[in-house]
Structure formats: C-alpha cells, structure tokens
Design a protein around this motif. Structure first.
Motif, mmCIF file in Angstrom:
data_model
loop_
_atom_site.group_PDB
_atom_site.id
_atom_site.type_symbol
_atom_site.label_atom_id
_atom_site.label_comp_id
_atom_site.label_asym_id
_atom_site.label_seq_id
_atom_site.Cartn_x
_atom_site.Cartn_y
_atom_site.Cartn_z
ATOM 1 N N LYS A 270 0.823 -1.202 0.000
ATOM 2 C CA LYS A 270 0.000 0.000 0.000
ATOM 3 C C LYS A 270 0.859 1.254 0.000
ATOM 4 C CE LYS A 270 -3.873 2.176 2.414
ATOM 5 N NZ LYS A 270 -4.840 2.063 3.545
ATOM 6 N N ALA A 271 1.943 1.246 0.763
ATOM 7 C CA ALA A 271 2.816 2.416 0.854
ATOM 8 C C ALA A 271 3.850 2.465 -0.265
ATOM 9 C CB ALA A 271 3.528 2.432 2.199
ATOM 10 N N ARG A 272 3.814 1.479 -1.176
ATOM 11 C CA ARG A 272 4.731 1.410 -2.318
ATOM 12 C C ARG A 272 6.193 1.318 -1.870
ATOM 13 N NH1 ARG A 272 1.681 0.094 -6.431
ATOM 14 N NH2 ARG A 272 3.009 1.096 -7.961
ATOM 15 N N VAL A 273 6.403 0.652 -0.734
ATOM 16 C CA VAL A 273 7.751 0.435 -0.213
ATOM 17 C C VAL A 273 7.937 -1.044 0.045
ATOM 18 C CG1 VAL A 273 9.357 0.911 1.673
ATOM 19 C CG2 VAL A 273 7.807 2.706 0.880
ATOM 20 N N LEU A 274 9.065 -1.604 -0.411
ATOM 21 C CA LEU A 274 9.354 -3.033 -0.217
ATOM 22 C C LEU A 274 9.292 -3.389 1.259
ATOM 23 C CD1 LEU A 274 12.086 -5.111 -1.910
ATOM 24 C CD2 LEU A 274 12.113 -4.907 0.580
ATOM 25 N N GLN A 275 8.711 -4.550 1.560
ATOM 26 C CA GLN A 275 8.570 -4.998 2.946
ATOM 27 C C GLN A 275 9.192 -6.376 3.107
ATOM 28 O OE1 GLN A 275 7.515 -3.594 5.664
ATOM 29 N NE2 GLN A 275 6.420 -4.996 7.005
ATOM 30 N N ALA A 276 10.203 -6.468 3.967
ATOM 31 C CA ALA A 276 10.804 -7.757 4.314
ATOM 32 C C ALA A 276 10.143 -8.231 5.600
ATOM 33 C CB ALA A 276 12.310 -7.612 4.494
ATOM 34 N N GLN A 277 9.319 -9.273 5.501
ATOM 35 C CA GLN A 277 8.534 -9.722 6.645
ATOM 36 C C GLN A 277 9.117 -11.016 7.207
ATOM 37 O OE1 GLN A 277 6.642 -8.100 8.301
ATOM 38 N NE2 GLN A 277 4.654 -8.945 8.823
ATOM 39 N N PRO A 278 9.514 -11.026 8.487
ATOM 40 C CA PRO A 278 10.033 -12.267 9.089
ATOM 41 C C PRO A 278 8.916 -13.284 9.241
ATOM 42 C CG PRO A 278 9.749 -10.558 10.753
ATOM 43 C CD PRO A 278 9.495 -9.893 9.439
ATOM 44 N N LEU A 279 9.265 -14.551 9.085
ATOM 45 C CA LEU A 279 8.275 -15.633 9.132
ATOM 46 C C LEU A 279 8.508 -16.509 10.354
ATOM 47 C CD1 LEU A 279 8.361 -16.648 5.363
ATOM 48 C CD2 LEU A 279 6.624 -15.250 6.508
ATOM 49 N N SER A 280 7.440 -16.776 11.072
ATOM 50 C CA SER A 280 7.518 -17.651 12.240
ATOM 51 C C SER A 280 7.681 -19.103 11.788
ATOM 52 C CB SER A 280 6.248 -17.518 13.075
ATOM 53 O OG SER A 280 5.125 -17.985 12.326
ATOM 54 N N ASP A 281 7.991 -19.976 12.730
ATOM 55 C CA ASP A 281 8.153 -21.396 12.401
ATOM 56 C C ASP A 281 6.864 -21.970 11.820
ATOM 57 O OD1 ASP A 281 10.756 -21.351 13.262
ATOM 58 O OD2 ASP A 281 10.330 -22.152 15.258
ATOM 59 N N ARG A 282 5.710 -21.584 12.379
ATOM 60 C CA ARG A 282 4.444 -22.104 11.864
ATOM 61 C C ARG A 282 4.201 -21.607 10.446
ATOM 62 N NH1 ARG A 282 1.111 -25.874 10.525
ATOM 63 N NH2 ARG A 282 -0.948 -25.044 9.985
ATOM 64 N N SER A 283 4.575 -20.363 10.136
ATOM 65 C CA SER A 283 4.421 -19.852 8.773
ATOM 66 C C SER A 283 5.270 -20.668 7.804
ATOM 67 C CB SER A 283 4.821 -18.378 8.706
ATOM 68 O OG SER A 283 3.956 -17.579 9.483
ATOM 69 N N ILE A 284 6.474 -21.021 8.237
ATOM 70 C CA ILE A 284 7.361 -21.841 7.407
ATOM 71 C C ILE A 284 6.747 -23.225 7.195
ATOM 72 C CG2 ILE A 284 9.609 -22.971 7.302
ATOM 73 C CD1 ILE A 284 9.742 -20.015 6.678
ATOM 74 N N GLU A 285 6.137 -23.791 8.249
ATOM 75 C CA GLU A 285 5.474 -25.094 8.117
ATOM 76 C C GLU A 285 4.392 -25.042 7.042
ATOM 77 O OE1 GLU A 285 3.874 -26.499 11.757
ATOM 78 O OE2 GLU A 285 5.793 -26.474 12.834
ATOM 79 N N ILE A 286 3.612 -23.964 7.046
ATOM 80 C CA ILE A 286 2.549 -23.824 6.045
ATOM 81 C C ILE A 286 3.154 -23.803 4.645
ATOM 82 C CG2 ILE A 286 0.806 -22.234 5.121
ATOM 83 C CD1 ILE A 286 0.278 -21.356 8.019
ATOM 84 N N LEU A 287 4.213 -23.036 4.466
ATOM 85 C CA LEU A 287 4.838 -22.924 3.142
ATOM 86 C C LEU A 287 5.416 -24.262 2.683
ATOM 87 C CD1 LEU A 287 6.656 -19.491 3.604
ATOM 88 C CD2 LEU A 287 4.592 -19.947 2.262
ATOM 89 N N LYS A 288 6.021 -24.991 3.593
ATOM 90 C CA LYS A 288 6.629 -26.272 3.231
ATOM 91 C C LYS A 288 5.588 -27.338 2.901
ATOM 92 C CE LYS A 288 11.082 -25.779 5.566
ATOM 93 N NZ LYS A 288 12.018 -26.310 6.603
ATOM 94 N N SER A 289 4.342 -27.103 3.327
ATOM 95 C CA SER A 289 3.284 -28.072 3.023
ATOM 96 C C SER A 289 2.691 -27.849 1.629
ATOM 97 C CB SER A 289 2.162 -27.969 4.068
ATOM 98 O OG SER A 289 1.412 -26.766 3.905
#
Length: 393
Positions: A270-289
C-alpha cells in the motif's frame, strides 16, 4: 535587418528531396520526413521553448495557402495567444467523460491493484457521468459538483468522498493538458468544505470487523482443522499480519525459507515500499506443506493465477464467522500487541507496514527492524497457537 520572407518557390516545394526543414521565412517551414512526406509547419517560441504547429500536408496545401495560414498564426501570436492551444479550442473541447477515460488509461498501469481502474470507472459512471459526462470539461463548475455530491454526501459519505477526489484529479489533469484554465471546482480544502458538512459529522469511519484477540487461540484451533489451500492462506495471512492482496499475490521467488523472510515487492504494498517480513516457524510449516511447482504460493484456478479473496471469505463463512473480514485480523494483531505485550509502537507499526506521518518517528525508523520484528511475529504465532483456555488466553 529585415528578416527575409517568401524564400521558397512552388518548384522548390515540388522537387526538394533531402530530409530536413526549408525556411520560407518568419516562422513558416516546409518539413520533409525520411519517408518522403512533406508538410507545412510553423515554429514559434512559447514559455521559453520552441513549439511546432502543423499547417497541413504540402500535397493538400499549396505554398500560397500555407503562407495565408502562417499569417493567421502570426496574428494569434501578436494577440498574445498560443496557436496550438487555440487550435485545440477550435477542434472542440473534450467532455468530462472523455477526460476521465484518458486519465484512467494513463494511470491504471501504475495502480498496484487492478481493481482500482474498475472502481474508478464504475463510480464515475454511476455518480458523475449522468451529471457532467457530456459537459465540456472547461465548463464543469461548482454547481455541477454539488449536484453530484449533495444526494450522496450524507448517506454514502465514503463513496461521495472518493467520487469527489476522483473528479478533482481528472479536472487537474485536464488543466495540465490545457483543456481548462479555471480553478478546480472539486477541490475540498478552502472550497467545497465551505459548502459541505465535514465527513466526521455525517458518517463515522467504518472499520473492518475484527475478531477480539482473546478469541484467536480458539479460532486458530478451529481453522487448523479445516482442509484446503484457502484455510492455509488465511492462517498465513493472520500469522504475518499481512494485507489480503499481499498474501494472495505472494510468489515463490519472494520467499526465502532458509532465512525465514518473505520479501513483498513495493508494487504490491500500500505504501509502495518493499517490505521484508520475518516468518515464524508455523508460517514456514505452512509454506513447506505447499507445492512449489506453481508461480503463486497460493494458486487459484490454474497454476498461473492467484487465489481469489473470496476463497478466504468462504473459509470464514464455513467457520460461522461471516461477521468478520480477513483484513480485520490486522486490527486483532494490533490490539493484542498493545494490550498484552511491551513491544514498542514503532516495531508493531512496521510489522503492519503502516506509513509513518510523524517525521521524527520516520527518521527513527530508517532501518527495517527485522530482528526485533522477528521476535514480535514469533510471539504472535505462539499466542495464536496456545492451548484454548490457557491462563494467557
């Protein structure tokens, strides 16, 4: 020294073949292009730069007629007029609807959400065009704007405000294009605000319905029993406190599983600025699935299409939570951070990718606070995953 005029002859006009401009004198030129085309042009200086007004093809306009046209241009210049602008006027001024179409066409490529162009077209077609669509854009005045806004300002305040802003932008564009010269009648500050009641007086700000943060553990436990990519996309959105379009547009080349960072490009923020968002372990689990054979992390119909936001709303509906929105979970996250943690406000605001209006705070937040935000997002994930009925619930 008297400037020489009438330098060209009819024979020269007919026989010249070398690319370039040939002066007849006092601003009139015969211009020969690379493809052999010949046309008459008049060169003059306006606002410190050279402008070129076309006077027609040499095949259709004789040397004698070109000189007569050049005389008319000189008369306009002597009267303090700009010949090109006068030519536009003589051809007929664009209507508001034509200007609106041209404005949207020139800006939609830069809008991050493709739906914006449709929203502009639909609101203008519904509210503005019935009143001013066919009106020459240089004739649109305050009475027109009030005829558009008066019926909806009190009952559809948010929509009315957007319509006004869009009309103002289009009329500003028309002024830059020299299609109108008078003051913008759709301007709010110092203008329409004297005629319309303040928005705050006629309508309260409508926030996205949100789930109370104390209900998140039970909600998340229920969500994790649901099957399908839509449920995983919703959980991922909640855990990252992301906006819906940021999640749905996520691509695998934005994900670094090893560093546990999701880099959202500026054109989707929305702000037109790149966002580096840290991912929790559970977020990583979702991605790996999920399958990495697709372009999008959460694909929709066809591997090369993102999932629709309706898929997330459908999950909420199946969970009997039609009363809340996906975006509302950002408020849930904000409330949880404020009420139950001691994380600094600037860390929480950066996790939400909010624009900083305070200059002092903006200067303080020059870095991306990635490590501090990682601790915050891990704590949020732990809270979402805690057993229902625990002391912290």
């Amino acid at each position: 020294m008297v400037r020489q005029i009438n330098r060209l002859t009819a024979r020269t006009v007919a026989t010249v073949k070398e690319v370039g401009r040939y002066a007849d004198g006092n601003g009139l030129y015969l211009s020969l292009s690379k493809n052999g085309g010949k046309r008459w042009v008049f060169l003059y200086r306006s606002a410190g730069r050279i402008r070129e007004k076309g006077l027609g093809s040499a095949a259709a306009v004789s040397l004698k007629d070109a000189r007569l046209k050049a005389d008319e241009v000189r008369k306009q210049l002597s009267a303090g007029l700009d010949p090109i602008n006068e030519g536009r006027k003589s051809q007929g001024v664009m209507t508001f609807a034509q200007c609106a179409k041209a404005y949207i066409a020139s800006h939609e490529a830069g809008w991050s959400n493709p739906k914006h162009a449709d929203q502009w077209r639909n609101t203008l077609k519904t509210y503005a065009e019935p009143v001013i669509g066919k009106v020459p854009v240089n004739k649109v005045d305050v009475s027109h704007i009030m005829n558009i806004l008066d019926p909806i300002w009190r009952t559809k305040t948010e929509t009315a405000s957007r319509v006004r802003g869009r009309i103002e932008s289009i009329l500003d564009w028309a002024a830059v294009k020299k299609y109108r010269s008078s003051e913008n009648p759709a301007r709010l500050k110092g203008h329409l605000d004297h005629l319309l009641p303040r928005r705050q007086k006629v309508a309260k700000v409508q926030h996205h319905p949100a789930l109370p943060y104390k209900d998140i553990p039970a909600f998340m436990a229920d969500l994790r029993t649901r099957e399908g990519t839509g449920a995983l996309a919703l959980e991922f959105t909640i855990l990252t406190a992301a906006r819906t379009n940021e999640t749905l547009g996520a691509k695998w080349d934005e994900i670094d599983l090893e560093s546990k960072v999701w880099t959202v490009p500026a054109d989707r923020m929305k702000a037109r600025v790149l966002q580096a968002q840290p991912l929790s372990d559970r977020s990583i689990e979702i991605l790996k699935s999920l399958s990495t054979d697709t372009e999008y992390v959460f694909p929709g119909n066809g591997d090369n299409n993102p999932m629709s936001s309706m898929s997330l709303l459908a999950v909420l509906k199946r969970m009997n939570h039609s009363d809340i929105t996906t975006h509302g979970f950002r408020s849930t996250f904000r409330d949880w951070a404020a009420e139950t943690t001691e994380f600094p406000n600037e860390v929480v605001e950066m996790a939400l990718a909010h624009t900083v209006k305070n200059k002092a705070e903006a200067a303080y937040r020059r870095g991306n606070m990635l490590d501090r935000r990682r601790v915050l997002m891990d704590a949020w994930s732990d809270y979402c995953s805690q057993p229902v009925g625990s002391p912290d619930d």
